[in-house]
Design an enzyme around this catalytic site. Structure first.
Site: not given
Length: 339
Positions: A248, A333, A335
């Site tokens: 990001c 993202h 994750e």
């Protein structure tokens, strides 16, 4: 309790206030996630923003002790169609309105969030004021027009760590440069047994190298990447010396450090349902996004890098890697966790 959202273009939405009372200003943005409102409320990357949830029912499973992405909320406001005052979930500890009141986040319910999201898609994100106290619409619109723009605010220092700390692990040491990192990034490193050394965003390259890491990771965070020139310079000095990655804002910082450019998007990507294509194997992932800036692909063409991931919604760059150095980053993202 009546509440008002006034946009800088003169558009006004009225509804019922919940959470905290008062008045606040920020950039009005929308998120398309169907679940994950707790993660959205506690994602530091939303600092400086008033978030509109497009899914019509928010708060139905309450707030629990596990799904925090930070200890506190940094939102300037939260807009929903309907907030549930009677959540039903075995993990729920309290209502979303109680959490927002505790954190000082002003909310508005009973708003046509579909119309509001369509307005922002058409005209772009814009400055806004949210109030449960002031009923003077003309005054609120004028405040929205005069509040600082999103790129005029340095938001990273408001959410990032100010001190270095270590999360123990038996595996490789990773230095995480914290611009406002979600907890789930740390969790993913912990799952891989990494020792995580979390450092402030203004940490110098010499200091980071002195920690003897196996790699450096630049986290997500709020605001315009051009407002963290110190981090860009640190990344520039680290590249070629050690493996470096980013997510990001970290992705954008790496791009700037290599000589690329970034730009502000019309309304950004925010949600948990954005398709991203891995250009190497053709696989498509449904991913979590929260960004209002992107890397300019034209500016990458003169650099020794390859675009690795692309948004299937608008074609923007979602990842790249250096062709000869251990440097890689993604805009989305991986994750997971909404926010």
């Amino acid at each position: 309790m009546k509440a008002i959202l006034a946009l800088e273009d003169g558009t006004v939405f009225e509804g019922r206030g919940f959470g905290a009372e008062g008045e606040s200003w920020g950039e009005a943005v929308f998120n398309t996630s169907m679940t994950g409102y707790q993660e959205v409320l506690t994602d530091p990357s939303y600092s400086g923003q008033i978030v509109i949830m497009t899914y019509p029912l928010i708060g139905n499973y309450g707030i629990n002790r596990y799904d925090y992405e930070a200890k506190n909320s940094f939102l300037r406001g939260f807009i929903v169609r309907e907030n549930c005052e009677h959540p039903s979930n075995w993990m729920a500890r309290y209502r979303i309105s109680d959490f927002m009141a505790r954190e000082g986040v002003i909310g508005i319910a009973k708003v046509d969030t579909r119309a509001l999201a369509r307005h922002l898609r058409k005209y772009g994100t814009m400055r806004a004021v949210i109030s449960t106290k002031n009923r003077n619409i003309r005054d609120l619109i004028e405040k929205a027009r005069n509040c600082p723009g999103f790129s005029d605010q340095e938001l990273v220092p408001e959410v990032a760590t100010t001190e270095t700390y270590i999360i123990p692990g038996e595996g490789p040491r990773v230095v995480l440069v914290d611009f406002g990192s979600k907890k789930n990034i740390k969790r993913r490193f912990q799952e891989r047994q990494c020792e995580i050394v979390v450092v402030p965003p203004y940490s110098k390259a010499d200091y980071i190298m002195g920690l003897n890491p196996a790699g450096v990771f630049l986290s997500d965070g709020p605001g315009d990447p051009k407002n963290v020139p110190y981090a860009v310079e640190t990344a520039r000095q680290l590249i070629g010396k050690i493996p470096i990655g980013g997510i990001c804002l970290g992705h954008q910082v790496i791009a700037l450090s290599l000589g690329a450019k970034t730009y502000k998007m019309k309304f950004g990507h925010r949600g948990a349902n954005h398709p991203v294509k891995d250009l190497k194997n053709g696989r498509v992932y449904i991913t979590s996004h929260n960004h209002g800036f992107a890397v300019d692909e034209e500016s990458l063409k003169e650099l020794n890098v390859t675009v690795t991931h692309r948004s299937l919604n608008d074609g923007t760059v979602e990842g790249f890697k250096h062709n000869s150095l251990p440097v890689f980053s993604v805009q989305y993202h991986p994750e997971a966790s909404p926010g």
